[in-house]
Scaffold this active site. Structure first.
Site, PDB file in Angstrom:
ATOM      1  N   THR A  68     -11.533  14.577   8.666  1.00  0.00           N
ATOM      2  CA  THR A  68     -12.858  15.186   8.761  1.00  0.00           C
ATOM      3  C   THR A  68     -13.789  14.709   7.647  1.00  0.00           C
ATOM      4  O   THR A  68     -13.388  14.008   6.747  1.00  0.00           O
ATOM      5  CB  THR A  68     -12.731  16.717   8.704  1.00  0.00           C
ATOM      6  OG1 THR A  68     -11.844  17.067   7.635  1.00  0.00           O
ATOM      7  CG2 THR A  68     -12.172  17.241   9.992  1.00  0.00           C
ATOM      8  N   ASN A  81      -4.966  15.910   2.012  1.00  0.00           N
ATOM      9  CA  ASN A  81      -4.375  15.863   3.345  1.00  0.00           C
ATOM     10  C   ASN A  81      -4.874  16.922   4.303  1.00  0.00           C
ATOM     11  O   ASN A  81      -4.499  16.940   5.466  1.00  0.00           O
ATOM     12  CB  ASN A  81      -2.853  15.893   3.247  1.00  0.00           C
ATOM     13  CG  ASN A  81      -2.337  14.512   2.923  1.00  0.00           C
ATOM     14  OD1 ASN A  81      -2.536  13.589   3.694  1.00  0.00           O
ATOM     15  ND2 ASN A  81      -1.730  14.368   1.756  1.00  0.00           N
ATOM     16  N   LYS A  88       0.856  -1.175   0.000  1.00  0.00           N
ATOM     17  CA  LYS A  88       0.000   0.000   0.000  1.00  0.00           C
ATOM     18  C   LYS A  88       0.890   1.222   0.000  1.00  0.00           C
ATOM     19  O   LYS A  88       2.031   1.165   0.438  1.00  0.00           O
ATOM     20  CB  LYS A  88      -0.940   0.030   1.185  1.00  0.00           C
ATOM     21  CG  LYS A  88      -0.296   0.531   2.464  1.00  0.00           C
ATOM     22  CD  LYS A  88      -1.312   0.945   3.481  1.00  0.00           C
ATOM     23  CE  LYS A  88      -1.997   2.226   3.101  1.00  0.00           C
ATOM     24  NZ  LYS A  88      -1.168   3.444   3.212  1.00  0.00           N
ATOM     25  N   THR A 122       3.685   5.499   5.679  1.00  0.00           N
ATOM     26  CA  THR A 122       2.530   4.600   5.825  1.00  0.00           C
ATOM     27  C   THR A 122       2.595   3.472   4.814  1.00  0.00           C
ATOM     28  O   THR A 122       1.620   3.138   4.155  1.00  0.00           O
ATOM     29  CB  THR A 122       1.186   5.345   5.679  1.00  0.00           C
ATOM     30  OG1 THR A 122       1.163   6.029   4.424  1.00  0.00           O
ATOM     31  CG2 THR A 122       1.005   6.328   6.787  1.00  0.00           C
TER      32      THR A 122
END
Lengths: 405, 405
Positions: free
Chosen positions: B405, B400, B181, B192
Site C-alpha cells: 500500500t 511488512n 539481495k 526472496t
C-alpha cells in the site's frame, strides 16, 4: 442419540458439579490490579484424568511431575502458578514442584500423589517458594472459584479465557468447563499454552484420552504448530462423574455428544487464545478446502496462519494476497497454480491462480474487521481444515523485547 | 595445493574477467534517489552455468523459464528486475519473462535461449512491460557495471550486497564475484533471495553444480530455512573460463581452493543478508557444538536463529536465555537438559542445564553490540554448525504491514 449443547452463562471450570477452585496473589509475577498467580482446582471426588504435554525435549519440572502422576489416569486436584515456568531449574525445580503438590494436598486433605502441578512464565528462574508457602493458606476453594483460577494462570494475556457447555442427552445431563491461558506467539514456538478442562460426566479413561486428543487436534493444534511447544505446555481434562450418568466409553450412545461438546469448549478457548495473541488486534481464520487430504489441508491452513508476512500485512489492512498463496505453496500441500482460488471475506481476489477483478474497497473492508476470514480453494480434492491466528503488530515486538527486564 | 584467497577492493560480479553489467530505472518500483530496477549481467563468452531455485510449489514465471533453459548447463546473460516478482501472473507472466529475455538478447546480439531471467518484488502483479521495453535501450553494459547490477536487484534492502575474491594457486589466478539481495524475513518463509555469482575460472559443469550446492548449504541455507522459500528464489553461478586455467573438476588440484573461495563469497553475502534483514539492528550468529550429528547441529542452530522470541529479546537486550534453550529443545536435535551449556558473547549463562552465576552487566554488553554471538554446547557429540539471523524490531512489522500500500 440427539444431544442439545448449550453454552453456560458465565461458564467456568467450576460449572460442572463437584469442582471447586480458588486463587490468590503470591508475589510470583509483577503485581497489577487484581493480579492472581497461584490457584488450585479441586474435585470433591477422584477423577479420571488425561493430559497432553509439550513435546519439547526440555520439559519443565511440573510437566515431568504431572506426566508421571497421570500414568494411572487419576487425579483429584491441580495446582498452578503463573509468572515463573519452573523450567531449566534442575533438581531444585523438581523439589519445588513436589512441594507445591504437598502444600495443596495438605490444604485439601488428599494425598500428594493425587495432585498435579502446572506452571507458566519466565524460564530458568526458581520459584519464590518462601512467598508461595505463605500464600497457600490464603487460597479459599469454592464452587464459584473457577473465574479466579482462570485469572491465576495468565501471563501476557489481556483477559481470562473460560467457558462451559451443558449437554442434555435423553434423560441425562452433564457439563464441560474449561479455562486456558494464551499462546502469545506469532509463530507459536513457545505456545505457553495451559488448558484445564473439567466435566461432571463419568468417562472411561481410555475414551477420555482419545476424546481429548481428537478435540485438541481440531482446536489448539490448529492455533499452534505441532512440536513447536514450550517446556510447559499442558492440556488437562478431569472427569469426576458427579452428573450421575452411565460411564461413557467409545461405544456409548453418548460418546458422540461428549466429543462434540468437548470440541466446542476447546474450539472456543483456542479461538480466544488466537484472538488474544500478544499485541493482536484481529482474529484470523484460515480455511483451506479442496485439498487432496485432511493432512495437506491442515499443513496449508497452518502455513498461512503462521506466516509473519501474512500476519503483518493483515495488521496493516494490506491486501497482499500473494503472500497467502506463497505460504500455501511452501506448506508441503499439493498445489496447482492454475487451479488456486482465494477469498478474503466474501471477496474473490484470486481465481485460477491469477488476480481476479475485485473491488479494493471491499477487500479493505474485509481486512479491517476484528475477524478476518481467508478461504483458500485448492480445487484438487474434497478435504478441508481450518486454522486460527492473529495479526502481527509492532506491540508484539515491544512486549517480547522486554519480557524479562 | 596451497591457495591464497584475498577479497578484492570494491569487488563485484564484474570483477572476474569477461563479465559486463549495467542497469537502469524502468519505473517498476517506486522511485527514490539512485533507484535502479532493471539490470543485465553479460559474459563475453558462453558460460557453464548452474543454479538453485525455490522449492515453493508456486514458481514465478522467470524461475520456470530459467530452470528450463539451465538444463543444458549453459548461459551467456541474465536479466533481472526488482519491484515486481512476476509470480502468480499466469500465461501473461511467462510471455513477459520470455520477452525480457528476447529484449536482452537483441541488445547484446546473442540467442534468447542463452538468456536467463530473474525477478523479485510484489507477487501477483503483472510486469509493466511497456515502460520496461523503453528502458532496455538505456542499459549500458560495462566492465564496471557490477555495482549497478547489485543495486538493481534490491527491494527493501537498505544497501547493495556484493563482493569478490581473487584466488592465487600456483601459477594460476582466478576471481569469483557475487551480488545478492536480501531476505528481509524474521522467519524466512519468503526469503526472496536472489544471488548472482560469477567466475572467470573454467569449471566443469558437474563440479560447478556440486560446488554451488555445497557452498549454499553452509551459507544461504543457514540464514534461511530449507523449503521455506519464495516463488522467486534463485542462486546462479556463471563460469566463463576467461582466467585461462585448466578446467576444474572434482578431481582437480584446484577444486578445494575453488570450493573454499566460493564458500567465502557466499558466506560474506549470506551474513550481509542477515545483517540487513528488514528493520534489523544486529547480526545474530548462533553456533551449536557438541551435537550428535551435523544435521542435528544445523537444526538446532536454525531453530534459535529463527525464533521470533529470541530475536525480539535480543532486540531489547533482554537476557532471556530460557528462550534460546527452549528453541533448541523443540528443534528436533537430541538435547539432555543436564548437559546443556550456553554462552552469550564470552559470558557463560547456562551450565549443566541451569542458570550459571554471571554478571548481568557483561551479558548486557554482549547483547548491546551490533553482532551478538550465541554459543550453545550440547555436550553430546562432536558435530557443530553455525547459523545467522537478525533481531526482530517494531520496524519489521511496520515495513511488512505496508508493503503493497
Amino acid at each position: 442419540m440427539e444431544a442439545e449443547i448449550e453454552f453456560v452463562t458465565m461458564g467456568s471450570v467450576t460449572s460442572p458439579e463437584g469442582f471447586h477452585a480458588g486463587a490468590t496473589y503470591a508475589g510470583i509475577k509483577k503485581k497489577a490490579a487484581g493480579s492472581m498467580d497461584l490457584g488450585i482446582l479441586f474435585s470433591e471426588v477422584p477423577c479420571a484424568a488425561a493430559a497432553l504435554f509439550t513435546t519439547n525435549r526440555i520439559k519443565a519440572a511440573p510437566v515431568a511431575l504431572s506426566k508421571e502422576r497421570l500414568q494411572g489416569g487419576r487425579a483429584v486436584a491441580v495446582v498452578v502458578n503463573s509468572g515463573c515456568a519452573n523450567a531449566l531449574t534442575g533438581e531444585q525445580g523438581l523439589a519445588d514442584a513436589a512441594e507445591m503438590a504437598r502444600l495443596t494436598a495438605k490444604g485439601t486433605g488428599i494425598s500428594p500423589e493425587d495432585v498435579l502441578v502446572a506452571s507458566t512464565g519466565v524460564i530458568g528462574v526458581p520459584l519464590p517458594m518462601e512467598r508461595m508457602r505463605a500464600a497457600f493458606d490464603q487460597i479459599i476453594l469454592s464452587r464459584e472459584g473457577g473465574h479466579d483460577l482462570a485469572r491465576a494462570i495468565l501471563t501476557t494475556d489481556t483477559m481470562p479465557k473460560e467457558t462451559a457447555v451443558e449437554v442434555g442427552i435423553g434423560e441425562n445431563k452433564f457439563t464441560i468447563g474449561g479455562a486456558a491461558k494464551g499462546s502469545g506467539m506469532i509463530y507459536p514456538d513457545l505456545a505457553t499454552l495451559l488448558c484445564f478442562l473439567t466435566t461432571d460426566a463419568a468417562v472411561e479413561i481410555d475414551f477420555l484420552r482419545l476424546s481429548l486428543r481428537k478435540a485438541v487436534d481440531v482446536s489448539f493444534n490448529m492455533v499452534s504448530i505441532d512440536g513447536d511447544t514450550s517446556p510447559n505446555d499442558m492440556v488437562l481434562i478431569m472427569a469426576n462423574g458427579q452428573a450421575g450418568n452411565e460411564v461413557i466409553t467409545e461405544q456409548s450412545a453418548q460418546a458422540g455428544a461428549f466429543q462434540q461438546a468437548l470440541e466446542q469448549v476447546c474450539l472456543y478457548l483456542a479461538k480466544y487464545v488466537a484472538r488474544d495473541g500478544e499485541g493482536a488486534s484481529k482474529l484470523i481464520e484460515v480455511t483451506v478446502s479442496g485439498a487432496q487430504s485432511v493432512a495437506e489441508a491442515r499443513l496449508a491452513a497452518r502455513a498461512v496462519v503462521n506466516s509473519s508476512l501474512v500476519k503483518a500485512a493483515i495488521h496493516g489492512n494490506d491486501p497482499n494476497w500473494g503472500r497467502i498463496i506463497a505460504a500455501v505453496g511452501r506448506s508441503g500441500a499439493e498445489v496447482v497454480e492454475s487451479k488456486v482460488g482465494l477469498y478474503i471475506g466474501e471477496v474473490c481476489v484470486v481465481k485460477e491462480g491469477k488476480s481476479a477483478e475485485f473491488s479494493e474497497s471491499k477487500v479493505l473492508e474485509a481486512l479491517s474487521g476484528s475477524e478476518v476470514l481467508i478461504d483458500v480453494q485448492l480445487n484438487l480434492g474434497t478435504a478441508a481444515a481450518t486454522a486460527w491466528g492473529c495479526d502481527l503488530s509492532e506491540e508484539y515486538v515491544t512486549i517480547n523485547s522486554q519480557y524479562m527486564t
